[in-house]
Design a protein around this motif. Structure first.
Motif, PDB file in Angstrom:
ATOM      1  N   ILE A 132       5.529  17.542  22.025  1.00 32.98           N
ATOM      2  CA  ILE A 132       4.737  18.644  22.565  1.00 32.98           C
ATOM      3  C   ILE A 132       5.267  19.935  21.949  1.00 32.98           C
ATOM      4  CG2 ILE A 132       4.057  17.518  24.700  1.00 32.98           C
ATOM      5  CD1 ILE A 132       6.211  19.105  26.161  1.00 32.98           C
ATOM      6  N   SER A 133       4.424  20.958  21.920  1.00 33.99           N
ATOM      7  CA  SER A 133       4.806  22.164  21.194  1.00 33.99           C
ATOM      8  C   SER A 133       4.153  23.404  21.782  1.00 33.99           C
ATOM      9  CB  SER A 133       4.408  22.021  19.716  1.00 33.99           C
ATOM     10  OG  SER A 133       5.101  22.944  18.902  1.00 33.99           O
ATOM     11  N   ASP A 134       4.787  24.546  21.538  1.00 39.46           N
ATOM     12  CA  ASP A 134       4.192  25.851  21.816  1.00 39.46           C
ATOM     13  C   ASP A 134       3.736  25.977  23.265  1.00 39.46           C
ATOM     14  OD1 ASP A 134       3.924  27.198  18.928  1.00 39.46           O
ATOM     15  OD2 ASP A 134       3.573  25.053  18.759  1.00 39.46           O
ATOM     16  N   LEU A 135       4.736  25.886  24.162  1.00 41.38           N
ATOM     17  CA  LEU A 135       4.479  25.973  25.597  1.00 41.38           C
ATOM     18  C   LEU A 135       4.236  27.419  26.034  1.00 41.38           C
ATOM     19  CD1 LEU A 135       5.991  23.241  25.065  1.00 41.38           C
ATOM     20  CD2 LEU A 135       7.087  23.556  27.270  1.00 41.38           C
ATOM     21  N   HIS A 136       4.963  28.365  25.443  1.00 38.65           N
ATOM     22  CA  HIS A 136       4.798  29.796  25.705  1.00 38.65           C
ATOM     23  C   HIS A 136       4.934  30.145  27.188  1.00 38.65           C
ATOM     24  CE1 HIS A 136       3.695  31.038  21.601  1.00 38.65           C
ATOM     25  NE2 HIS A 136       3.094  29.860  21.515  1.00 38.65           N
ATOM     26  N   LEU A 137       5.999  29.636  27.809  1.00 37.10           N
ATOM     27  CA  LEU A 137       6.259  29.949  29.210  1.00 37.10           C
ATOM     28  C   LEU A 137       6.822  31.364  29.349  1.00 37.10           C
ATOM     29  CD1 LEU A 137       7.860  26.567  30.339  1.00 37.10           C
ATOM     30  CD2 LEU A 137       5.450  27.233  30.338  1.00 37.10           C
ATOM     31  N   PHE A 138       6.759  31.886  30.574  1.00 38.82           N
ATOM     32  CA  PHE A 138       7.225  33.241  30.864  1.00 38.82           C
ATOM     33  C   PHE A 138       8.322  33.212  31.921  1.00 38.82           C
ATOM     34  CE2 PHE A 138       2.955  33.891  29.213  1.00 38.82           C
ATOM     35  CZ  PHE A 138       3.055  35.061  28.467  1.00 38.82           C
ATOM     36  N   ALA A 170       1.201  18.148  12.430  1.00 39.11           N
ATOM     37  CA  ALA A 170       1.295  19.256  13.382  1.00 39.11           C
ATOM     38  C   ALA A 170       0.746  18.812  14.728  1.00 39.11           C
ATOM     39  CB  ALA A 170       0.529  20.472  12.874  1.00 39.11           C
ATOM     40  N   CYS A 171       1.288  19.428  15.770  1.00 42.67           N
ATOM     41  CA  CYS A 171       0.882  19.105  17.140  1.00 42.67           C
ATOM     42  C   CYS A 171       0.162  20.291  17.765  1.00 42.67           C
ATOM     43  CB  CYS A 171       2.128  18.776  17.966  1.00 42.67           C
ATOM     44  SG  CYS A 171       1.803  18.236  19.650  1.00 42.67           S
ATOM     45  N   PRO A 172      -0.927  20.054  18.491  1.00 46.39           N
ATOM     46  CA  PRO A 172      -1.549  21.147  19.250  1.00 46.39           C
ATOM     47  C   PRO A 172      -0.584  21.728  20.274  1.00 46.39           C
ATOM     48  CG  PRO A 172      -3.009  19.248  19.093  1.00 46.39           C
ATOM     49  CD  PRO A 172      -1.670  18.793  18.610  1.00 46.39           C
ATOM     50  N   SER A 173      -0.965  22.851  20.840  1.00 45.51           N
ATOM     51  CA  SER A 173      -0.177  23.511  21.874  1.00 45.51           C
ATOM     52  C   SER A 173      -0.454  22.887  23.245  1.00 45.51           C
ATOM     53  CB  SER A 173      -0.540  24.994  21.897  1.00 45.51           C
ATOM     54  OG  SER A 173      -0.001  25.635  23.031  1.00 45.51           O
ATOM     55  N   THR A 174       0.481  23.112  24.173  1.00 47.76           N
ATOM     56  CA  THR A 174       0.227  22.725  25.564  1.00 47.76           C
ATOM     57  C   THR A 174      -0.569  23.793  26.307  1.00 47.76           C
ATOM     58  OG1 THR A 174       2.279  23.672  26.431  1.00 47.76           O
ATOM     59  CG2 THR A 174       2.373  21.391  25.643  1.00 47.76           C
ATOM     60  N   CYS A 175      -0.915  24.897  25.606  1.00 49.52           N
ATOM     61  CA  CYS A 175      -1.692  25.944  26.290  1.00 49.52           C
ATOM     62  C   CYS A 175      -2.903  26.367  25.460  1.00 49.52           C
ATOM     63  CB  CYS A 175      -0.805  27.132  26.666  1.00 49.52           C
ATOM     64  SG  CYS A 175       0.108  27.896  25.314  1.00 49.52           S
ATOM     65  N   VAL A 176      -2.752  27.322  24.560  1.00 50.22           N
ATOM     66  CA  VAL A 176      -3.868  27.893  23.804  1.00 50.22           C
ATOM     67  C   VAL A 176      -3.991  27.210  22.444  1.00 50.22           C
ATOM     68  CG1 VAL A 176      -4.777  30.009  22.782  1.00 50.22           C
ATOM     69  CG2 VAL A 176      -3.540  30.115  24.954  1.00 50.22           C
ATOM     70  N   GLN A 177      -5.228  26.959  22.018  1.00 45.91           N
ATOM     71  CA  GLN A 177      -5.456  26.319  20.721  1.00 45.91           C
ATOM     72  C   GLN A 177      -6.065  27.317  19.737  1.00 45.91           C
ATOM     73  OE1 GLN A 177      -4.139  23.225  20.920  1.00 45.91           O
ATOM     74  NE2 GLN A 177      -3.896  23.810  23.074  1.00 45.91           N
ATOM     75  N   PHE A 178      -5.676  27.214  18.451  1.00 47.32           N
ATOM     76  CA  PHE A 178      -6.213  28.068  17.395  1.00 47.32           C
ATOM     77  C   PHE A 178      -7.257  27.304  16.577  1.00 47.32           C
ATOM     78  CE2 PHE A 178      -1.780  30.185  17.256  1.00 47.32           C
ATOM     79  CZ  PHE A 178      -2.095  30.979  18.345  1.00 47.32           C
ATOM     80  N   CYS A 179      -8.281  28.005  16.136  1.00 44.83           N
ATOM     81  CA  CYS A 179      -9.325  27.380  15.329  1.00 44.83           C
ATOM     82  C   CYS A 179      -8.787  27.035  13.940  1.00 44.83           C
ATOM     83  CB  CYS A 179     -10.519  28.313  15.180  1.00 44.83           C
ATOM     84  SG  CYS A 179     -11.555  28.441  16.639  1.00 44.83           S
ATOM     85  N   ASP A 235      -9.707  28.417  19.914  1.00 46.29           N
ATOM     86  CA  ASP A 235     -10.536  27.228  20.040  1.00 46.29           C
ATOM     87  C   ASP A 235     -10.578  26.818  21.509  1.00 46.29           C
ATOM     88  OD1 ASP A 235     -12.167  25.309  19.015  1.00 46.29           O
ATOM     89  OD2 ASP A 235     -10.643  24.282  17.836  1.00 46.29           O
ATOM     90  N   VAL A 236     -11.742  26.508  22.021  1.00 42.56           N
ATOM     91  CA  VAL A 236     -11.863  26.108  23.433  1.00 42.56           C
ATOM     92  C   VAL A 236     -11.885  24.583  23.499  1.00 42.56           C
ATOM     93  CG1 VAL A 236     -13.132  26.428  25.588  1.00 42.56           C
ATOM     94  CG2 VAL A 236     -13.166  28.214  23.856  1.00 42.56           C
ATOM     95  N   ILE A 237     -10.726  23.998  23.279  1.00 46.82           N
ATOM     96  CA  ILE A 237     -10.536  22.551  23.395  1.00 46.82           C
ATOM     97  C   ILE A 237      -9.256  22.310  24.181  1.00 46.82           C
ATOM     98  CG2 ILE A 237     -11.817  21.902  21.323  1.00 46.82           C
ATOM     99  CD1 ILE A 237      -9.194  21.745  19.821  1.00 46.82           C
ATOM    100  N   ALA A 263      -7.475  17.887  31.885  1.00 45.73           N
ATOM    101  CA  ALA A 263      -7.125  18.622  33.104  1.00 45.73           C
ATOM    102  C   ALA A 263      -6.383  19.914  32.806  1.00 45.73           C
ATOM    103  CB  ALA A 263      -6.279  17.734  34.017  1.00 45.73           C
ATOM    104  N   ALA A 264      -5.842  20.044  31.598  1.00 44.93           N
ATOM    105  CA  ALA A 264      -5.071  21.241  31.240  1.00 44.93           C
ATOM    106  C   ALA A 264      -5.937  22.343  30.632  1.00 44.93           C
ATOM    107  CB  ALA A 264      -3.961  20.867  30.258  1.00 44.93           C
ATOM    108  N   LEU A 265      -7.199  22.059  30.389  1.00 45.41           N
ATOM    109  CA  LEU A 265      -8.062  23.018  29.698  1.00 45.41           C
ATOM    110  C   LEU A 265      -8.364  24.232  30.575  1.00 45.41           C
ATOM    111  CD1 LEU A 265      -9.842  23.844  27.303  1.00 45.41           C
ATOM    112  CD2 LEU A 265     -11.692  22.495  28.315  1.00 45.41           C
ATOM    113  N   GLN A 266      -8.078  25.411  30.038  1.00 48.47           N
ATOM    114  CA  GLN A 266      -8.489  26.681  30.620  1.00 48.47           C
ATOM    115  C   GLN A 266      -9.201  27.466  29.513  1.00 48.47           C
ATOM    116  OE1 GLN A 266      -5.199  28.772  32.614  1.00 48.47           O
ATOM    117  NE2 GLN A 266      -4.064  26.843  32.631  1.00 48.47           N
ATOM    118  N   THR A 267     -10.207  28.227  29.872  1.00 47.68           N
ATOM    119  CA  THR A 267     -10.921  29.006  28.867  1.00 47.68           C
ATOM    120  C   THR A 267     -10.160  30.268  28.567  1.00 47.68           C
ATOM    121  OG1 THR A 267     -13.051  28.149  29.633  1.00 47.68           O
ATOM    122  CG2 THR A 267     -13.086  30.140  28.282  1.00 47.68           C
TER     123      THR A 267
END
Length: 264
Positions: free
Chosen positions: A8-14, A208-217, A226-228, A252-256
């Motif tokens: 998994i990659s690019d969690l971008h937690l705060f 390469a692995c997608p992110s666990t949050c936001v996806q790039f086109c 990207d809305v996937i 279940a993790a998809l947010q727009t």
């Protein structure tokens, strides 16, 4: 025996829960991906986290991530991305099943995790010291007759997106010069680009692995979302050096995200 790995990659937690990146609650999204990992049957042998684990580099973000990871009965290894702060990671991301080691083996596979972080920059770079260490680790794994999976955060080549390519690994030919000395490297995995990718160079597969949050086109000339769904990557490493892999999207993790934003 097969070694079963999840990346998994690019969690971008705060520092605080429920903060948002580009309109997405990154921790809620990550927890849905974690839930999907916990539901895998069988569970993976290893979990590899390939950078940008925190957006703000805060100790609080890594401490909370450590607590989440300890809920999984899986050995986890991590490396830093350009948004991370290595000092805080080293302080917080150590526990019974959360490991800071950057070289280890499972069955007849060696895993080597490279630090490409350059503090203050989005792009990556491998220092002379890191490349010397890599060569030494490759020599050790070769002597042990192991296959190698190499891990880093930044892609070591162009991915066809002008804006992302500006923050790739700089001077990647220095890495390739070392890799080309050896014939037992099977696979290189990375994050950073928030999308799925699979290509080959000199007989070595790069994933390469997608992110666990936001996806790039993919293939976008400018910043583009990207809305996937977020995803995890499954990899099965075989004793003969071959592998199988697939990306599993987590609906279940998809947010727009906020598509009006032009960067972050």
């Amino acid at each position: 025996m097969t070694v079963y790995v999840v990346q998994i990659s690019d969690l971008h937690l705060f520092a605080k829960p429920h903060q948002r990146l580009l309109g997405v609650d990154t921790e809620t999204s990550f927890l849905q991906v974690q839930k999907a990992i916990a539901a895998l049957d069988p569970l993976p042998d290893l979990l590899l986290l390939t950078g940008d684990l925190a957006q703000d580099g805060s100790a609080a973000a890594y401490a909370r991530l450590r607590e989440h990871l300890q809920a999984l009965p899986i050995d986890t290894y991590w490396l830093a991305g350009n948004h991370d702060r290595l000092h805080n990671m080293n302080s917080e991301l150590r526990a019974e099943r959360v490991h800071g080691e950057k070289s280890f083996s499972r069955e007849n596979w060696s895993f080597i995790l490279l630090n490409s972080l350059v503090p203050g920059k989005d792009s990556g770079y491998l220092t002379d010291r890191t490349l010397l260490w890599l060569r030494q680790e490759l020599q050790r794994s070769q002597a042990a007759q192991n296959h190698v999976l190499l891990v880093l955060h930044h892609p070591p080549f162009s991915v066809g997106s002008d804006w992302l390519d500006q923050s790739a690994l700089q001077q990647p030919e220095r890495l390739f010069q070392v890799l080309d000395e050896f014939d037992h490297i099977r696979l290189v995995i990375f994050g950073h680009i928030h999308q799925e990718l699979h290509c080959r160079r000199q007989g070595v597969d790069y994933l390469a692995c997608p992110s666990t949050c936001v996806q790039f086109c993919p293939k976008s000339s400018r910043f583009s979302l990207d809305v996937i769904p977020p995803a995890l990557r499954q990899i099965w490493l075989e004793p003969d050096g071959s592998f199988k892999t697939q990306v599993q999207r987590v609906e279940a993790a998809l947010q727009t995200p906020n598509l009006a934003l032009k960067g972050y």
